[in-house]
Design an enzyme around this catalytic site. Sequence first.
Site, PDB file in Angstrom:
ATOM      1  N   HIS A  16      64.420  21.069 -16.489  1.00 27.86           N
ATOM      2  CA  HIS A  16      63.615  22.091 -15.796  1.00 27.86           C
ATOM      3  C   HIS A  16      62.419  22.433 -16.679  1.00 27.86           C
ATOM      4  O   HIS A  16      62.600  22.777 -17.860  1.00 27.86           O
ATOM      5  CB  HIS A  16      64.436  23.354 -15.556  1.00 27.86           C
ATOM      6  CG  HIS A  16      65.659  23.151 -14.708  1.00 27.86           C
ATOM      7  ND1 HIS A  16      65.652  23.324 -13.352  1.00 27.86           N
ATOM      8  CD2 HIS A  16      66.920  22.775 -15.033  1.00 27.86           C
ATOM      9  CE1 HIS A  16      66.865  23.084 -12.867  1.00 27.86           C
ATOM     10  NE2 HIS A  16      67.657  22.745 -13.870  1.00 27.86           N
ATOM     11  N   ASN A  18      60.290  24.997 -17.079  1.00 28.98           N
ATOM     12  CA  ASN A  18      60.224  26.264 -17.815  1.00 28.98           C
ATOM     13  C   ASN A  18      61.404  26.488 -18.756  1.00 28.98           C
ATOM     14  O   ASN A  18      61.382  27.432 -19.545  1.00 28.98           O
ATOM     15  CB  ASN A  18      60.082  27.445 -16.852  1.00 28.98           C
ATOM     16  CG  ASN A  18      58.653  27.580 -16.348  1.00 28.98           C
ATOM     17  OD1 ASN A  18      57.798  28.154 -17.009  1.00 28.98           O
ATOM     18  ND2 ASN A  18      58.372  26.998 -15.191  1.00 28.98           N
ATOM     19  N   HIS A  68      58.509  32.225 -18.008  1.00 34.21           N
ATOM     20  CA  HIS A  68      57.772  32.339 -16.741  1.00 34.21           C
ATOM     21  C   HIS A  68      56.511  33.186 -16.903  1.00 34.21           C
ATOM     22  O   HIS A  68      55.489  32.918 -16.277  1.00 34.21           O
ATOM     23  CB  HIS A  68      58.677  32.935 -15.652  1.00 34.21           C
ATOM     24  CG  HIS A  68      59.653  31.930 -15.112  1.00 34.21           C
ATOM     25  ND1 HIS A  68      60.845  32.272 -14.532  1.00 34.21           N
ATOM     26  CD2 HIS A  68      59.603  30.567 -15.080  1.00 34.21           C
ATOM     27  CE1 HIS A  68      61.490  31.169 -14.158  1.00 34.21           C
ATOM     28  NE2 HIS A  68      60.756  30.125 -14.473  1.00 34.21           N
ATOM     29  N   THR A 101      60.139  24.912 -10.135  1.00 34.66           N
ATOM     30  CA  THR A 101      60.059  25.724  -8.921  1.00 34.66           C
ATOM     31  C   THR A 101      58.625  26.217  -8.747  1.00 34.66           C
ATOM     32  O   THR A 101      58.140  26.987  -9.585  1.00 34.66           O
ATOM     33  CB  THR A 101      60.982  26.960  -9.060  1.00 34.66           C
ATOM     34  OG1 THR A 101      62.184  26.572  -9.725  1.00 34.66           O
ATOM     35  CG2 THR A 101      61.281  27.577  -7.716  1.00 34.66           C
ATOM     36  N   GLY A 172      68.862  27.051  -9.241  1.00 37.78           N
ATOM     37  CA  GLY A 172      68.876  28.509  -9.229  1.00 37.78           C
ATOM     38  C   GLY A 172      70.284  29.031  -9.471  1.00 37.78           C
ATOM     39  O   GLY A 172      71.238  28.249  -9.584  1.00 37.78           O
ATOM     40  N   HIS A 199      72.196  20.738  -7.696  1.00 39.11           N
ATOM     41  CA  HIS A 199      73.139  21.411  -8.598  1.00 39.11           C
ATOM     42  C   HIS A 199      74.387  21.703  -7.784  1.00 39.11           C
ATOM     43  O   HIS A 199      74.330  22.479  -6.818  1.00 39.11           O
ATOM     44  CB  HIS A 199      72.552  22.729  -9.118  1.00 39.11           C
ATOM     45  CG  HIS A 199      71.541  22.544 -10.208  1.00 39.11           C
ATOM     46  ND1 HIS A 199      70.353  21.902 -10.008  1.00 39.11           N
ATOM     47  CD2 HIS A 199      71.561  22.915 -11.514  1.00 39.11           C
ATOM     48  CE1 HIS A 199      69.679  21.888 -11.151  1.00 39.11           C
ATOM     49  NE2 HIS A 199      70.385  22.492 -12.074  1.00 39.11           N
ATOM     50  N   GLU A 202      78.604  23.835 -10.145  1.00 37.25           N
ATOM     51  CA  GLU A 202      78.310  24.417 -11.465  1.00 37.25           C
ATOM     52  C   GLU A 202      79.287  25.565 -11.717  1.00 37.25           C
ATOM     53  O   GLU A 202      79.629  25.878 -12.846  1.00 37.25           O
ATOM     54  CB  GLU A 202      76.844  24.916 -11.464  1.00 37.25           C
ATOM     55  CG  GLU A 202      76.330  25.283 -12.831  1.00 37.25           C
ATOM     56  CD  GLU A 202      74.845  25.616 -12.828  1.00 37.25           C
ATOM     57  OE1 GLU A 202      74.203  25.616 -11.751  1.00 37.25           O
ATOM     58  OE2 GLU A 202      74.321  25.884 -13.921  1.00 37.25           O
ATOM     59  N   ASP A 277      69.052  19.553 -19.327  1.00 37.74           N
ATOM     60  CA  ASP A 277      68.947  20.721 -18.444  1.00 37.74           C
ATOM     61  C   ASP A 277      67.764  21.612 -18.870  1.00 37.74           C
ATOM     62  O   ASP A 277      66.747  21.651 -18.196  1.00 37.74           O
ATOM     63  CB  ASP A 277      70.259  21.519 -18.443  1.00 37.74           C
ATOM     64  CG  ASP A 277      70.423  22.390 -17.208  1.00 37.74           C
ATOM     65  OD1 ASP A 277      69.660  22.216 -16.244  1.00 37.74           O
ATOM     66  OD2 ASP A 277      71.332  23.238 -17.196  1.00 37.74           O
ATOM     67  N   ASP A 278      67.938  22.339 -19.972  1.00 40.55           N
ATOM     68  CA  ASP A 278      66.891  23.264 -20.455  1.00 40.55           C
ATOM     69  C   ASP A 278      66.896  23.189 -21.981  1.00 40.55           C
ATOM     70  O   ASP A 278      67.471  24.054 -22.647  1.00 40.55           O
ATOM     71  CB  ASP A 278      67.219  24.692 -20.015  1.00 40.55           C
ATOM     72  CG  ASP A 278      67.285  24.840 -18.502  1.00 40.55           C
ATOM     73  OD1 ASP A 278      66.230  24.824 -17.865  1.00 40.55           O
ATOM     74  OD2 ASP A 278      68.397  24.965 -17.964  1.00 40.55           O
TER      75      ASP A 278
HETATM   76  P1  IMP Z   1      61.346  26.249 -13.556  1.00 36.55           P
HETATM   77  O1  IMP Z   1      61.824  25.854 -12.190  1.00 36.55           O
HETATM   78  O2  IMP Z   1      60.399  25.287 -14.172  1.00 36.55           O
HETATM   79  O3  IMP Z   1      60.834  27.670 -13.576  1.00 36.55           O
HETATM   80  O4  IMP Z   1      62.644  26.197 -14.524  1.00 36.55           O
HETATM   81  C1  IMP Z   1      63.551  27.274 -14.679  1.00 36.55           C
HETATM   82  C2  IMP Z   1      64.352  27.468 -13.397  1.00 36.55           C
HETATM   83  O5  IMP Z   1      65.229  26.336 -13.183  1.00 36.55           O
HETATM   84  C3  IMP Z   1      65.326  28.659 -13.462  1.00 36.55           C
HETATM   85  O6  IMP Z   1      64.664  29.854 -13.120  1.00 36.55           O
HETATM   86  C4  IMP Z   1      66.380  28.255 -12.446  1.00 36.55           C
HETATM   87  O7  IMP Z   1      65.961  28.525 -11.121  1.00 36.55           O
HETATM   88  C5  IMP Z   1      66.458  26.750 -12.614  1.00 36.55           C
HETATM   89  N1  IMP Z   1      67.532  26.388 -13.560  1.00 36.55           N
HETATM   90  C6  IMP Z   1      67.422  26.069 -14.842  1.00 36.55           C
HETATM   91  N2  IMP Z   1      68.624  25.788 -15.375  1.00 36.55           N
HETATM   92  C7  IMP Z   1      69.515  25.915 -14.388  1.00 36.55           C
HETATM   93  C8  IMP Z   1      70.929  25.726 -14.304  1.00 36.55           C
HETATM   94  O8  IMP Z   1      71.650  25.393 -15.263  1.00 36.55           O
HETATM   95  N3  IMP Z   1      71.495  25.983 -13.090  1.00 36.55           N
HETATM   96  C9  IMP Z   1      70.780  26.326 -11.998  1.00 36.55           C
HETATM   97  N4  IMP Z   1      69.451  26.492 -12.044  1.00 36.55           N
HETATM   98  C10 IMP Z   1      68.836  26.285 -13.228  1.00 36.55           C
HETATM   99 ZN    ZN Z   2      69.747  22.422 -14.104  1.00 40.29          ZN
END
Ligand code: IMP
Ligand code: ZN
Length: 336
Positions: A16, A18, A68, A101, A172, A199, A202, A277-278
């Site tokens: 992801h 962010n 964000h 997102t 999300g 997803h 989870e 993931d992150d």
């Molecule tokens: P973005 O979409 O680039 O803002 O990345 C962060 C977003 O990814 C978060 O606000 C979540 O909506 C989603 N996200 C990140 N990690 C997870 C996870 O482990 N499970 C579900 N959603 C996730």
């Molecule tokens: Zn994820």
Amino acid sequence: MIKFLQGLPKVELHAHLNGSLNIDSIKELAENVYGQQSDEFASMCERFITFKKGSNLNDCFQKFAFVHELTSTRKGLERATELTIRDFAKDNVMYLELRTTPKSNDNMTRRAYLEVVMAAIEKATTEHAITVKLLPSINRGEPLEVAEETVALAIELGQKEPELIAGIDFSGDPNQGKFSDFAPVLEKARQHGLKLAIHCAEIDNPSEIREMLMFGMSRCGHGTFLGNSGFAHMKEQNIPIECCLSSNVKTGTVSSFGSHHLKQLFLADAPKVLCTDDCGVFDSTLSEEFVLASETFGLTRSQCIDLTMEAVQHSFASPEEKLKMKMRLYAFTRRQ
Ligand code: IMP
Ligand code: ZN
């Protein structure tokens, strides 16, 4: 082994945007774009990656708000995308599927958000030896209309740049929203040729897991609570499970590395890929996830290469791109 895994040309299929900015890049972004250098900001950054023992998914979701804010302007978003790609390339990731997102605020519409990210990907991929695809994300915690707009944009922009937009991510907070509400819009994306990375499982929600398995997907994010029958289903359907060790342990959905379901997937010979993931939020890299997996489960070099080959196979890359990646992997293994 660590050196080998750092040098291995890797494939990242679940990242992801962010959540992927590491702490040094967050500081660099804040300094470059917003001129922030204060001690207070530095200590906020440290809090961003520090997970207390017993943290849960909710603690994780609160951390995203911090990045964000930094990516809420065009310049911030553009730089964040470039830095993230640079950092994956530095870790010898040769192919990256980045999810994000689209968000609208006073500075940007959702369309502008995606256009900024797409332009930044194009720029960064000319500077680094990496191929990047984009998966716009649906946040299940947001209203259905937002998901409909995201899918409409993905279809439209994907027609203009089919080699860049490869699919849709459904993510999300799994405690929010109902999958069944989003199934029609996901189906629309699928009908338009977009691949679905969902997803799934989870958290332990058997009725939703059943719905998702019946609906189908190209890849499954986490799959933590699928159980043996779910793993068998995934194997039969050739749907890989995107395993994110640090993410699952730090958010407490898996109690320890040793009890991670990656082990069951190996035993069942079910399709699997290793992902971060992150990596910013969880303070890791794809190389470190490979090290963790190899130390925890005793994976050999050859098993790590096989895992990467599986990721190539299950990526949303074109046949030509897959062939190129396989050649790079063969060239690397021949040099060992
Ligand atoms: P973005 O979409 O680039 O803002 O990345 C962060 C977003 O990814 C978060 O606000 C979540 O909506 C989603 N996200 C990140 N990690 C997870 C996870 O482990 N499970 C579900 N959603 C996730
Ligand atoms: Zn994820």
